[in-house]
Design an enzyme around this catalytic site. Structure first.
Site, mmCIF file in Angstrom:
data_model
loop_
_atom_site.group_PDB
_atom_site.id
_atom_site.type_symbol
_atom_site.label_atom_id
_atom_site.label_comp_id
_atom_site.label_asym_id
_atom_site.label_seq_id
_atom_site.Cartn_x
_atom_site.Cartn_y
_atom_site.Cartn_z
ATOM 1 N N GLY A 199 14.347 -20.643 -22.227
ATOM 2 C CA GLY A 199 13.109 -20.992 -21.546
ATOM 3 C C GLY A 199 13.401 -21.623 -20.200
ATOM 4 O O GLY A 199 14.535 -22.047 -19.920
ATOM 5 N N CYS A 200 12.383 -21.675 -19.362
ATOM 6 C CA CYS A 200 12.581 -22.199 -18.014
ATOM 7 C C CYS A 200 12.949 -23.683 -18.035
ATOM 8 O O CYS A 200 13.959 -24.097 -17.452
ATOM 9 C CB CYS A 200 11.340 -21.950 -17.162
ATOM 10 N N TYR A 201 12.152 -24.501 -18.736
ATOM 11 C CA TYR A 201 12.465 -25.930 -18.799
ATOM 12 C C TYR A 201 13.833 -26.169 -19.443
ATOM 13 O O TYR A 201 14.650 -26.923 -18.890
ATOM 14 C CB TYR A 201 11.397 -26.686 -19.586
#
Lengths: 345, 345, 345, 345
Positions: free
Chosen positions: A148-150
């Site tokens: 995921g991005c985070y």
């Protein structure tokens, strides 16, 4: 090599098109969509006009197998869990940008995602694709669960500290901020321009789906890691994530030692850059690129370490890292097709 | 009543003009400036055109005394320390928006501000004007040290927890975000539009001048409070501050009890609003107003409390709170001239 | 006086609430909604929290008559045409912010709006509320057709030229730019933050509904006015309209004469301000206020006059002008409740 | 090939670095600066960190000659007029991004630029580099005067109409809008974030330096072209220009004929794309790319043609077109190194 993109009409899919179009080893890109078969993508997205025509094909595993060697899934939750087993059986490599295959324990997935998990076999067959820390597994994998991005920003920032056991593993606090593109292409009140501009919002306090993904990977490095506090905010900008990470030092550490260790562990990682003393990254410094820039400091007054990590959520946080993994899977240079410098200003 | 504004050409001074112009008990506003005497302010700021002419007068304490009853100082660091003693001696009330009179210990001021402190007598004569928590002292004061923008948001958010000793006083972490107007009117590379738009920046990590101000007031409430971690970020927007505050609960506490206590302590504070369960404020919800909106939650997984506090940095964080203090000093209704609702969207 | 707002949940309605709450002669505001009866408006809009509770009532003309003296309609197209006759019959004053009653000829309305016109009697009974140019008619009116946002900026800019017949009436070109709040509160792809930020768009080229409204009023002043070219653009900001207007001078005119005439005709209009030579307005200079700022110049090289006119689309372009008309209808000072200065920066 | 960039620290120079770094035929890029010799550019611009070190060299024509084959000048006004003769004498190819060599008549230059013109010989030796319309001259040139950002958007939009004599050559009105990066890297009050965000400004009404450049080229195509009206506005965004162009049709023309002609003339121009009926470009659709997207329509009501032309001011409006010209000068494929698709969203 020919590659396929399933779910090409979202922002993740679009970014795959942009980046794969510049990839020297990719000779053809074929886009698939369940809902908009037959539609020329360039009618929907005029920024694609004038090059090739991007006509969307239906999603049919056999046909996909005939078309391409590798499939990128940039699909909504639930799709890749269903689609991946069929694609894999046919011998295709799959790189999944959704969250479906990232969480090893189905019950953890279900508690956070509030939906049924993918088949355990598929989940366990997937390698978590945080490239900088999983190169060997990725090289041997047929399925990648792209981070995921985070989690990408957070894990790259925390890895050196957690692996080194330099911080209290029970007291990690992550305050993360993202541009709006992470919320996707569907209009909503939250991302309506009139209500998002000149505004700064917090959302999903203590409830963000990326929490278990972060904890799982941190525990791979140090199983004593406790539950992390993870807050997410929306910034009135389109691209970019900053994670500001707070941890208590297990013992006083010199600023220099800290920074040198970070620089050392990322020496062989072309996309990660550690800033010199007194400097911290801003999100625009990685805009449009696959980079992760990190600043780190130790504060004697509080005995706390602060790590600041920035990425472009659509590139290193999604499509870029997916291609980085694609390169590793195929034995290409890790940076192939991803050399583009950030767009500044 | 007639009031004076020294330093009317900055954003704090401008906001004083806007708000005082709507104040029913203020019959005249006179503006003073050291550098731009004689200049009509509306030539510099066309948004003031067409009303009165705002001609700047020189700064001369005797002449100011002849003109007005109360003086607002919206001056750069160093000025109010020099000017206040003279104004006070002449019997004027002084409300100082700069940081000069906020820190009780000169050596602490000098360590953080890197400049000489104001005379101790003047500092000690000033009352810290966090209105909601100092009404009696403010009512009796001749000099007000108006709180900084960040401390206002942070202290209103932390007061109920620290006073109640519900949190570990050694482990307070504050992640604050501000619009660019807090950086003032002077152009700089950092706030150049081309480099600030589509960008999110962290600045003055562990070094922000507002740190000792926050710690001093927290210790007034609980002297066991340790050094706080305080990070500040720039958001690509003009107005607004959000402070996201993390603390460890001393013991498990119900969400309901927490929220009810916050609502209770601010029941008599017309500008502070506590959100209901599951809701958190966004900065735009207070844009242009003197409000402070607060969301608070307890997370069982981590045993941490998160407080989210938002203000408009130029209003409740500067000019608005100054006028709120002016009202209290003069025995007026606290909300006089400040009833304006936020501008939305 | 008590006033009602029908359609209070949109941006126009919200702005009426904000401004009427500060109006000294308005003792109560009651909000009505067809779709969200019973809903407390402050749940939907947290910026209204903590004041009064804004519970929406159903739309029932008889009940409205019992509640209030004047009704503001901030409703979608089609509603006010139906509602106004009933309200008027009951003796209520009606100020309609929609476009339904602005176009005198039903066939013109239908050609541009692609929907059925309101009853001719209702249309003809309404006075076009461009306050600065219709004060006497407004004072005597029971129904006001409140001008559109673009027409307000355009007509105030063109009035002095067209009335004076100083320009070629067949060659008027208007290039208008607006913030996104003019597009309303419903999310759409066009106003999705990720696609609107860092973007500048043109829309409805030669087809904007405000075109006939502009032409109708210009022809009231000079019936020889031809069809105007009118282009509209979306700016990545929330509030503000700028109209840049191009016209050919009928004969060479001195810059001074031009500007003096503009200043003269607006001398008695407290909300209109004409800039001095070489200065032109920016939208932020009127942000949040009921003002219209105008710059004008004559270019010898091309024999063309350029007029630059800015307003806040939600205030002078909607709610503010509606209240200005309300003041005139009731014999109040025109500026009552509207004195608030622009919010800057 | 090795190339040099003089003035690499500005936005134009930075964009040259970004694009030339991806150019397959450019093996080395050397940067020169008069003021910051010896400085590593990546210290100033962290987005360049982690790749090569960009150390600035002093500007010495002989040394430059020893280093490179072609020099790009991204220098402030006045520099290239002095530097170009020396560089040319040494056999270097020069591509000048400043305005110094674009205006053929020194007195016209001096009237608009308010400074002394470059030597006539140098000016006359330069070929105006509007690539799509000057390919043969560019291929044979040693010096290129690279077009201004606004003229590029305007001329590509007007060329088909003016060449075809389809419009009244005395009545061309151009309303242009630009992001702030066109104003360069030096901070100023105008581009201070707090005053530029949520704002839309007009500037240099009838006085913009690009006016004579536009007129000169239009008159190359049709010498009867009169003085144009040219207005420029600042949009609260960083990159992008839109020119909205108004012209009177000499005779009624079908929408279809108009559009087909535009599409025909740009058929062999890979960077120019003409939109289909009823569609108009937005600036973001070309963000970060060398493209120019054009929409065009004929309005029967007014007998006017509206052309909408968008570019990224730093790419097609500066560095990208410079590289396009570099390609043509060297006989390379026109698109080499410029294939990157726009960044969306």
């Amino acid at each position: 090599m020919k590659v396929g993109i399933v779910g090409a009409t979202g922002y993740g899919g679009l970014e795959l098109i942009r980046l794969l179009s510049q990839h020297p080893n990719v000779e053809e890109i074929i886009c698939y969509s369940s809902s908009q078969e037959g539609l020329p993508l360039d009618d929907m997205y005029p920024h694609l006009s004038g090059n090739v025509r991007w006509t969307l094909k239906a999603i049919d595993p056999e046909a996909i197998r005939a078309d391409v060697d590798t499939v990128f899934l940039a699909t909504p939750p639930g799709v890749s869990g269903e689609l991946t087993p069929d694609l894999v059986k046919l011998g295709l490599k799959v790189i999944d940008l959704s969250g479906d295959l990232r969480i090893n324990e189905p019950d953890v997935y279900e508690a956070w995602y509030k939906r049924q998990a993918a088949p355990v076999g598929t989940i366990r067959g997937a390698v978590y694709g945080l490239t900088e820390w999983q190169r060997d597994e990725i090289a041997a994998a047929q399925i990648i669960a792209n981070p995921g991005c985070y989690p990408t920003a957070v894990l790259l920032g925390l890895a050196p500290l957690v692996q080194q056991k330099w911080i209290d593993p029970k007291r990690i606090i992550i305050d993360a901020k993202s541009g709006t593109s992470g919320a996707g292409r569907n209009p909503s009140q939250i991302t309506h321009f009139s209500e998002m501009n000149e505004n700064f919002k917090i959302y999903q306090v203590n409830q963000h789906k990326h929490t278990p993904e972060i904890e799982q990977q941190l525990r791979n490095w140090d199983e004593s890691v406790g539950n992390v506090t993870f807050s997410t905010h929306l910034v009135p900008m389109v691209r970019g994530i900053m994670a500001t990470i707070y941890a208590e030092a297990n013992q006083a550490i010199s600023e220099k030692e800290l920074r040198e260790h970070f620089a050392y562990v990322y020496e062989t990682s072309p996309f990660v850059h550690v800033y010199s003393e007194g400097r911290y990254p801003a999100t625009k410094e990685v805009f449009g690129s696959n980079r992760c820039h990190i600043g780190v400091t130790y504060d004697e007054r509080t005995n706390r370490i602060t790590v600041v990590s920035v990425i472009d959520n659509l590139v290193k946080g999604a499509a870029g890292q997916a291609i980085q993994n694609y390169n590793v899977m195929n034995g290409y240079e890790e940076t192939l097709g991803l050399e583009g410098s950030p767009l500044y200003p």
